[in-house]
Design a protein around this motif. Structure first.
Motif, PDB file in Angstrom:
ATOM      1  N   VAL A 164       8.168 -33.524  32.740  1.00 37.90           N
ATOM      2  CA  VAL A 164       8.695 -34.065  33.639  1.00 37.90           C
ATOM      3  C   VAL A 164       7.896 -35.635  33.385  1.00 37.90           C
ATOM      4  CG1 VAL A 164       8.757 -34.267  36.123  1.00 37.90           C
ATOM      5  CG2 VAL A 164       9.376 -32.396  35.069  1.00 37.90           C
ATOM      6  N   PHE A 165       9.238 -36.341  33.559  1.00 38.03           N
ATOM      7  CA  PHE A 165       8.665 -38.022  33.355  1.00 38.03           C
ATOM      8  C   PHE A 165       9.175 -39.054  34.792  1.00 38.03           C
ATOM      9  CE2 PHE A 165       8.234 -42.357  32.035  1.00 38.03           C
ATOM     10  CZ  PHE A 165       6.975 -42.632  31.682  1.00 38.03           C
ATOM     11  N   THR A 166       8.278 -39.763  35.183  1.00 38.42           N
ATOM     12  CA  THR A 166       8.932 -40.561  35.984  1.00 38.42           C
ATOM     13  C   THR A 166       7.963 -41.954  36.675  1.00 38.42           C
ATOM     14  OG1 THR A 166       7.409 -39.864  37.891  1.00 38.42           O
ATOM     15  CG2 THR A 166       9.514 -38.418  38.237  1.00 38.42           C
ATOM     16  N   HIS A 167       8.768 -42.590  37.195  1.00 36.31           N
ATOM     17  CA  HIS A 167       7.484 -44.044  37.075  1.00 36.31           C
ATOM     18  C   HIS A 167       8.535 -44.727  38.506  1.00 36.31           C
ATOM     19  CE1 HIS A 167      11.605 -46.247  36.115  1.00 36.31           C
ATOM     20  NE2 HIS A 167      11.432 -45.795  35.107  1.00 36.31           N
ATOM     21  N   GLY A 168       7.813 -45.849  38.691  1.00 39.91           N
ATOM     22  CA  GLY A 168       8.163 -46.521  39.649  1.00 39.91           C
ATOM     23  C   GLY A 168       9.098 -47.833  39.746  1.00 39.91           C
ATOM     24  N   GLY A 169       9.493 -48.039  38.383  1.00 38.67           N
ATOM     25  CA  GLY A 169      10.149 -49.318  38.182  1.00 38.67           C
ATOM     26  C   GLY A 169      10.042 -49.627  36.786  1.00 38.67           C
ATOM     27  N   ILE A 170      11.015 -51.071  36.823  1.00 39.76           N
ATOM     28  CA  ILE A 170      10.332 -51.523  35.454  1.00 39.76           C
ATOM     29  C   ILE A 170      10.135 -52.673  35.572  1.00 39.76           C
ATOM     30  CG2 ILE A 170      12.075 -52.407  32.653  1.00 39.76           C
ATOM     31  CD1 ILE A 170      13.812 -49.541  33.353  1.00 39.76           C
ATOM     32  N   GLY A 171       8.955 -53.459  34.731  1.00 44.63           N
ATOM     33  CA  GLY A 171       9.104 -54.616  35.201  1.00 44.63           C
ATOM     34  C   GLY A 171       8.805 -55.802  33.828  1.00 44.63           C
ATOM     35  N   GLU A 172       8.350 -56.510  33.838  1.00 48.88           N
ATOM     36  CA  GLU A 172       8.307 -57.373  32.179  1.00 48.88           C
ATOM     37  C   GLU A 172       7.209 -58.255  32.197  1.00 48.88           C
ATOM     38  OE1 GLU A 172      11.143 -60.594  30.141  1.00 48.88           O
ATOM     39  OE2 GLU A 172      12.880 -58.474  30.637  1.00 48.88           O
ATOM     40  N   ASP A 173       6.802 -58.489  31.103  1.00 49.31           N
ATOM     41  CA  ASP A 173       5.512 -59.809  30.850  1.00 49.31           C
ATOM     42  C   ASP A 173       5.705 -60.046  29.512  1.00 49.31           C
ATOM     43  OD1 ASP A 173       5.046 -57.137  29.323  1.00 49.31           O
ATOM     44  OD2 ASP A 173       3.133 -56.710  30.342  1.00 49.31           O
ATOM     45  N   VAL A 174       4.482 -60.876  29.171  1.00 50.14           N
ATOM     46  CA  VAL A 174       4.619 -61.615  27.884  1.00 50.14           C
ATOM     47  C   VAL A 174       3.711 -60.274  27.203  1.00 50.14           C
ATOM     48  CG1 VAL A 174       4.139 -63.947  27.021  1.00 50.14           C
ATOM     49  CG2 VAL A 174       5.361 -63.539  28.867  1.00 50.14           C
ATOM     50  N   GLU A 175       4.201 -60.059  25.846  1.00 50.42           N
ATOM     51  CA  GLU A 175       3.301 -59.790  24.932  1.00 50.42           C
ATOM     52  C   GLU A 175       3.351 -60.720  23.998  1.00 50.42           C
ATOM     53  OE1 GLU A 175       2.928 -55.025  24.279  1.00 50.42           O
ATOM     54  OE2 GLU A 175       3.649 -56.392  22.981  1.00 50.42           O
ATOM     55  N   LEU A 176       1.867 -61.162  22.973  1.00 54.93           N
ATOM     56  CA  LEU A 176       1.843 -61.387  21.669  1.00 54.93           C
ATOM     57  C   LEU A 176       1.997 -60.848  20.859  1.00 54.93           C
ATOM     58  CD1 LEU A 176      -1.074 -64.388  23.023  1.00 54.93           C
ATOM     59  CD2 LEU A 176       0.992 -65.139  22.562  1.00 54.93           C
ATOM     60  N   GLY A 177       2.586 -61.121  19.574  1.00 55.38           N
ATOM     61  CA  GLY A 177       2.735 -60.862  18.703  1.00 55.38           C
ATOM     62  C   GLY A 177       2.520 -61.544  17.725  1.00 55.38           C
ATOM     63  N   HIS A 178       1.469 -60.232  16.725  1.00 53.81           N
ATOM     64  CA  HIS A 178       0.865 -61.516  15.579  1.00 53.81           C
ATOM     65  C   HIS A 178       1.364 -61.146  14.039  1.00 53.81           C
ATOM     66  CE1 HIS A 178      -3.172 -61.596  17.821  1.00 53.81           C
ATOM     67  NE2 HIS A 178      -2.823 -60.662  18.427  1.00 53.81           N
ATOM     68  N   MET A 179       1.637 -61.674  14.080  1.00 59.58           N
ATOM     69  CA  MET A 179       2.478 -62.269  12.710  1.00 59.58           C
ATOM     70  C   MET A 179       2.285 -62.907  11.272  1.00 59.58           C
ATOM     71  SD  MET A 179       5.465 -61.759  14.421  1.00 59.58           S
ATOM     72  CE  MET A 179       7.272 -61.924  13.501  1.00 59.58           C
ATOM     73  N   ILE A 180       2.204 -61.622  10.963  1.00 58.53           N
ATOM     74  CA  ILE A 180       1.053 -61.512   9.458  1.00 58.53           C
ATOM     75  C   ILE A 180       2.458 -62.263   8.478  1.00 58.53           C
ATOM     76  CG2 ILE A 180      -0.269 -60.597   7.310  1.00 58.53           C
ATOM     77  CD1 ILE A 180      -1.279 -61.303  10.490  1.00 58.53           C
ATOM     78  N   GLU A 181       2.177 -63.214   6.853  1.00 57.08           N
ATOM     79  CA  GLU A 181       2.617 -63.065   6.244  1.00 57.08           C
ATOM     80  C   GLU A 181       2.009 -63.487   5.182  1.00 57.08           C
ATOM     81  OE1 GLU A 181       6.116 -66.352   7.291  1.00 57.08           O
ATOM     82  OE2 GLU A 181       4.076 -67.107   7.925  1.00 57.08           O
ATOM     83  N   PHE A 182       1.944 -63.312   3.976  1.00 58.28           N
ATOM     84  CA  PHE A 182       0.870 -63.556   2.397  1.00 58.28           C
ATOM     85  C   PHE A 182       0.891 -65.273   2.435  1.00 58.28           C
ATOM     86  CE2 PHE A 182       3.757 -59.549   1.084  1.00 58.28           C
ATOM     87  CZ  PHE A 182       2.553 -59.022   0.213  1.00 58.28           C
TER      88      PHE A 182
END
Length: 257
Positions: free
Chosen positions: A62-80
């Motif tokens: 049984v899964f509940t939540h109080g709402g959906i939010g949005e934030d900024v997340e830093l992705g680490h892009m790795i290349e050769f």
């Protein structure tokens, strides 16, 4: 005893959680509103301390939540990298390079989950101890989504002809029999022997609008009660609908591949 099943029941909560769509890597990152089965398996492995064969282990939640939010997340892009020697690295070759990519990511606010586990007694007993003293930091979603376990108990589920389902997953095969719920396509299993390839399954997501089964022939939310014979219910959680008290239905899923 016939018609009675003893299961492990864990209640937990967190400040935030996010269950990202597996194939979305750039742009806005949406979240599932309920944890996919593959996430539940990873959740159990985190408290266990290693990958384990779930065997005949089954889960329901049984899964509940109080709402959906949005934030900024830093992705680490790795290349050769170039492979050439770099002075900034003390003459060492630059094998890879990375950059930061800010992305908008959805999250669920104040999630709560009651997890039911059914199966082999030895596995359940091991998981009971693992939840009391998890091998890794206890999280519900991302690595930063620290969670708290409020209770770890053994619950006795009984068979019943009537029940309600809310804030949970049901198998997609029930779609033709019910008038509530929405389809959701989730990763059921992650194949770690094949470059973490996700194996998807379609489920029926039941949200705050409950699926009610009165078991009296005349039903409000189902077209036939035949698929719901011998329901397992948790009598410690009940609600009243149309003057009748119904226990919470508990429908178990497996990770069978």
């Amino acid at each position: 005893m016939a018609g009675i099943v003893d299961v492990l029941k864990i209640e937990m909560s967190a400040m935030t959680a996010s269950f990202r769509y597996p194939h979305v890597m750039i742009g806005r990152l949406p979240t599932f509103e309920m944890p996919p089965p593959a996430t539940i398996y990873g959740h159990l492995c985190g408290v266990w301390g290693e990958w384990f064969n779930p065997g005949d282990l089954e889960f329901s939640y049984v899964f509940t939540h109080g709402g959906i939010g949005e934030d900024v997340e830093l992705g680490h892009m790795i290349e050769f990298g170039s492979g050439r020697s770099e002075k900034t690295l003390g003459g060492l070759p630059k094998n890879m390079k990375g950059s930061l990519n800010p992305q908008r990511r959805q999250f669920l606010f104040r999630p709560r989950m009651t997890l039911y586990l059914k199966g082999d007694d030895k596995i359940l007993q091991r998981l009971e101890q693992a939840f009391k003293s998890p091998a890794f930091a206890y999280i519900l979603g991302r690595s930063q989504d620290l969670a708290t376990v409020h209770s770890i108990t053994w619950a006795r589920l009984k068979q019943a002809s009537g029940a309600f389902f809310a804030n949970t997953l049901l198998p997609w095969t029930l779609r033709q029999w019910v008038s509530v719920g929405r389809p959701v396509y989730m990763p059921k299993w992650i194949n770690y022997h094949k470059l973490r390839e996700p194996v998807f399954e379609r489920y029926l997501e039941i949200d705050d609008r409950p699926l009610r089964i009165f078991g009296e022939g005349v039903e409000e939310d189902v077209f036939s009660i035949e698929p719901f014979a011998n329901l397992l219910v948790d009598e410690s959680d009940t609600r009243t609908f149309l003057g009748r008290e119904l226990p919470r239905g508990v429908w178990f899923h497996s990770w069978g591949r």
